[in-house]
Design a protein around this motif. Structure first.
Motif, PDB file in Angstrom:
ATOM      1  N   ALA A 227       0.841  -1.199   0.000  1.00  0.00           N
ATOM      2  CA  ALA A 227       0.000   0.000   0.000  1.00  0.00           C
ATOM      3  C   ALA A 227       0.874   1.246   0.000  1.00  0.00           C
ATOM      4  O   ALA A 227       1.829   1.353   0.771  1.00  0.00           O
ATOM      5  CB  ALA A 227      -0.919   0.000   1.217  1.00  0.00           C
ATOM      6  N   GLY A 228       0.575   2.213  -0.881  1.00  0.00           N
ATOM      7  CA  GLY A 228       1.314   3.455  -0.981  1.00  0.00           C
ATOM      8  C   GLY A 228       2.550   3.393  -1.853  1.00  0.00           C
ATOM      9  O   GLY A 228       3.197   4.427  -2.080  1.00  0.00           O
ATOM     10  N   GLU A 229       2.897   2.226  -2.354  1.00  0.00           N
ATOM     11  CA  GLU A 229       4.096   2.095  -3.192  1.00  0.00           C
ATOM     12  C   GLU A 229       3.874   2.751  -4.554  1.00  0.00           C
ATOM     13  O   GLU A 229       2.794   2.631  -5.153  1.00  0.00           O
ATOM     14  CB  GLU A 229       4.430   0.616  -3.369  1.00  0.00           C
ATOM     15  CG  GLU A 229       5.660   0.354  -4.219  1.00  0.00           C
ATOM     16  CD  GLU A 229       5.936  -1.129  -4.372  1.00  0.00           C
ATOM     17  OE1 GLU A 229       6.806  -1.482  -5.202  1.00  0.00           O
ATOM     18  OE2 GLU A 229       5.280  -1.936  -3.678  1.00  0.00           O
ATOM     19  N   VAL A 230       4.907   3.471  -5.039  1.00  0.00           N
ATOM     20  CA  VAL A 230       4.839   4.102  -6.357  1.00  0.00           C
ATOM     21  C   VAL A 230       5.018   3.016  -7.415  1.00  0.00           C
ATOM     22  O   VAL A 230       6.061   2.364  -7.476  1.00  0.00           O
ATOM     23  CB  VAL A 230       5.912   5.193  -6.509  1.00  0.00           C
ATOM     24  CG1 VAL A 230       5.845   5.788  -7.908  1.00  0.00           C
ATOM     25  CG2 VAL A 230       5.712   6.280  -5.463  1.00  0.00           C
ATOM     26  N   LEU A 231       4.008   2.838  -8.250  1.00  0.00           N
ATOM     27  CA  LEU A 231       4.038   1.785  -9.266  1.00  0.00           C
ATOM     28  C   LEU A 231       4.539   2.300 -10.613  1.00  0.00           C
ATOM     29  O   LEU A 231       5.227   1.579 -11.330  1.00  0.00           O
ATOM     30  CB  LEU A 231       2.636   1.185  -9.431  1.00  0.00           C
ATOM     31  CG  LEU A 231       1.993   0.610  -8.167  1.00  0.00           C
ATOM     32  CD1 LEU A 231       0.631   0.048  -8.493  1.00  0.00           C
ATOM     33  CD2 LEU A 231       2.871  -0.449  -7.548  1.00  0.00           C
ATOM     34  N   ALA A 232       4.170   3.524 -10.988  1.00  0.00           N
ATOM     35  CA  ALA A 232       4.560   4.065 -12.297  1.00  0.00           C
ATOM     36  C   ALA A 232       4.585   5.581 -12.224  1.00  0.00           C
ATOM     37  O   ALA A 232       3.914   6.197 -11.372  1.00  0.00           O
ATOM     38  CB  ALA A 232       3.594   3.595 -13.383  1.00  0.00           C
ATOM     39  N   ARG A 233       5.380   6.189 -13.119  1.00  0.00           N
ATOM     40  CA  ARG A 233       5.451   7.654 -13.228  1.00  0.00           C
ATOM     41  C   ARG A 233       5.273   8.052 -14.680  1.00  0.00           C
ATOM     42  O   ARG A 233       5.830   7.417 -15.570  1.00  0.00           O
ATOM     43  CB  ARG A 233       6.793   8.182 -12.712  1.00  0.00           C
ATOM     44  CG  ARG A 233       6.927   8.221 -11.204  1.00  0.00           C
ATOM     45  CD  ARG A 233       8.197   8.959 -10.787  1.00  0.00           C
ATOM     46  NE  ARG A 233       8.298   9.092  -9.345  1.00  0.00           N
ATOM     47  CZ  ARG A 233       8.910   8.222  -8.562  1.00  0.00           C
ATOM     48  NH1 ARG A 233       9.475   7.139  -9.105  1.00  0.00           N
ATOM     49  NH2 ARG A 233       8.972   8.416  -7.262  1.00  0.00           N
ATOM     50  N   ILE A 234       4.517   9.122 -14.872  1.00  0.00           N
ATOM     51  CA  ILE A 234       4.336   9.721 -16.194  1.00  0.00           C
ATOM     52  C   ILE A 234       5.183  10.985 -16.261  1.00  0.00           C
ATOM     53  O   ILE A 234       5.304  11.712 -15.263  1.00  0.00           O
ATOM     54  CB  ILE A 234       2.851  10.021 -16.448  1.00  0.00           C
ATOM     55  CG1 ILE A 234       2.043   8.719 -16.433  1.00  0.00           C
ATOM     56  CG2 ILE A 234       2.645  10.740 -17.769  1.00  0.00           C
ATOM     57  CD1 ILE A 234       0.553   8.902 -16.578  1.00  0.00           C
ATOM     58  N   ASP A 235       5.787  11.257 -17.387  1.00  0.00           N
ATOM     59  CA  ASP A 235       6.669  12.415 -17.551  1.00  0.00           C
ATOM     60  C   ASP A 235       5.960  13.681 -17.063  1.00  0.00           C
ATOM     61  O   ASP A 235       4.951  14.114 -17.637  1.00  0.00           O
ATOM     62  CB  ASP A 235       7.047  12.559 -19.021  1.00  0.00           C
ATOM     63  CG  ASP A 235       8.117  13.628 -19.225  1.00  0.00           C
ATOM     64  OD1 ASP A 235       8.537  14.234 -18.215  1.00  0.00           O
ATOM     65  OD2 ASP A 235       8.526  13.844 -20.377  1.00  0.00           O
TER      66      ASP A 235
END
Length: 487
Positions: A103-111
């Motif tokens: 829970a709360g983990e960053v899974l993906a980032r968009i530019d």
């Protein structure tokens, strides 16, 4: 001479044949007459006695078990979708099919470059709006001071006018001085009105600046939200499924990236008939919270999970019958959403019922019991429940009677039987499963097949490999694996 001799021989044979025929006819005639003259003999009638297996009917309290088939599913399933359009620049290492995330983990980032630039512009607009608001408030303060001075000037001019009027009343002043003082007082009052208008405009400017500041802050918050949306985080601890993206791909708004499934919040959904559903209701018409067991058959054993009946479906699906029930599973190690399992539901206990083989009951709802002189009697009973190969019955004249376990077309009321009560004894429990000692080569082949089996859950592989690594292995496990190897 030869012709005479042959003629005599033929005549002799003919005479002999005729004599034999006459003698045979006489024998047949005498036998028929003797048969007709004899009195008929009636054989002694003997009643046929049938050997039957019987069991005593004993009333007891039985807890029925309802068996159904259902599907395991997760109570928490979430589709991961991108809120904005952009390019994926970073993915978590566990963002793969079957990956586990917290829970709360960053899974993906968009530019975030475009969103951060927009955020900077909105923050600048907020600074400008705050400066405008401060300037407008200072202008209000100056206009208030100007209004105060104009009012003081108006008060002085009014007192001068009143003084000139008093002097004119005493014939000291002139009419021209009075008129000039009156015009001056009027001009002072006009200056007060002008100052009030200027103050109102300054206050309106403050309101406009406040509105502009509010709009600038809203735009800044919206830009900040869009920056935050460039990070996709896990809402709860789950396992990923249907992962459809990789780093570097450009995604559109609301595009599905994966599906989050909570593996620890499992339940089983199964369908029962309306009658079975009615048996699970309490006196108030609500579903009972009864124990439930889910079983998944595997190599050499079963996966078993226990739970509690939690709720029922709100409506009957179109074109379907019965009711859909849901049971929450407490400990479901090894189970996955989509598993087809056997569900055993513990029903409320039934008092004073007799458990008998289903073959003892006829379609008319009667059983055969051994009566006096070991003759069969038909007793009407009430079928309460079916339990596999057994039935649960109630009947006033049933308790303590010997009931025929298997009915046949030859058996009926009044038939004399020979009861076999020894057949009703319970079977001895099965002995321990046969164990085998494997050779090293055979053990290696079995372990290699299990390790390379596709579609087998990891938990099952570990359990079977642990069994194969033992000195003695259950024969049933070995037979099932070798049967699949041969297939």
């Amino acid at each position: 001479m030869r012709f005479l001799r042959q003629s005599l021989v033929g005549l002799f044979l003919l005479s002999l044949t005729l004599g034999l025929l006459v003698y045979a006819g006489a024998l047949v005639r005498d036998a028929v007459e003797a048969r007709l003259n004899d009195e008929p003999r009636v054989p002694e009638a003997r009643e046929r006695v049938f050997a039957v297996n019987v069991t005593p009917a004993r009333f007891e309290t039985v807890t029925p078990v309802l068996t159904a088939f259902g599907e395991v599913q997760s109570r928490r399933t979430l589709e991961l979708r991108s809120a904005i359009e952009g390019t994926l620049i970073d993915l978590a290492p566990d963002f793969v099919e079957g990956g586990r995330v917290e829970a709360g983990e960053v899974l993906a980032r968009i530019d975030p470059a475009d969103m951060e630039a927009e955020l900077a512009r909105t923050e600048s607009a907020v600074v400008d709006a705050e400066a405008e608001l401060r300037e407008a408030r200072r202008a209000v303060a100056l206009e208030q001071d100007a209004l105060t001075a104009a009012r003081e000037q108006a008060a002085l001019r009014q007192r001068a006018f009143e003084r000139q009027t008093d002097l004119a009343a005493r014939d000291v002043g002139t009419a021209a001085a009075v008129e000039e003082a009156e015009l001056t007082a009027s001009s002072a009052r006009q200056a007060v009105v002008t100052a009030r208008q200027s103050l109102a405009l300054a206050e309106a400017r403050v309101d406009q600046a406040q509105t502009s500041l509010t709009r600038a802050r809203i735009a800044r918050d919206d830009a900040q939200r869009r920056v935050d949306e460039t990070e996709i985080r896990a809402e709860f601890a789950a396992q990923l499924s249907d992962v459809a993206v990789v780093a570097g791909r450009r995604v559109s708004a609301n595009e599905q990236l994966a599906v989050m499934i909570d593996p620890d919040a499992l339940e089983v959904a199964f369908r029962v008939s309306t009658l079975q559903y009615a048996r699970l209701l309490d006196d108030s018409g609500r579903l009972r919270r009864v124990p439930v067991t889910a079983r998944l058959e595997l190599y050499g054993g079963n996966l078993v999970a226990t739970g509690t009946l939690s709720r029922e479906g709100a409506a009957v699906g179109e074109g379907q019958t019965g009711r859909v029930l849901y049971a929450t599973l407490d400990q479901a190690a090894g189970f996955k959403p989509g598993d087809f399992v056997t569900v055993d539901v513990t029903e409320p206990a039934l008092e004073r019922v007799a458990r008998l083989p289903a073959t003892a009951l006829d379609p008319a709802g009667a059983v055969l019991v051994v009566g006096e002189d070991e003759r069969l009697e038909s007793v009407q009973v009430t079928l309460v429940r079916r339990q596999g190969d057994d039935v649960l019955l109630r009947g006033e004249a049933l308790e303590g009677r010997d009931v025929v376990m298997q009915r046949t077309p030859l058996l009926g009321a009044g038939i004399k039987v020979r009861p076999l009560r020894g057949a009703a004894a319970p079977e001895a429990p099965p002995s321990q499963a046969e164990m085998l000692e494997l050779t090293d080569d055979r053990r290696a082949r079995l372990m290699a097949f299990v390790e390379g089996a596709n579609g087998m859950p990891d938990g099952d592989k570990e359990r079977i490999l642990a069994q194969l690594s033992q000195d003695r292995v259950p024969a049933q496990v070995v037979q099932r694996i070798e049967a699949r190897m041969g297939g």
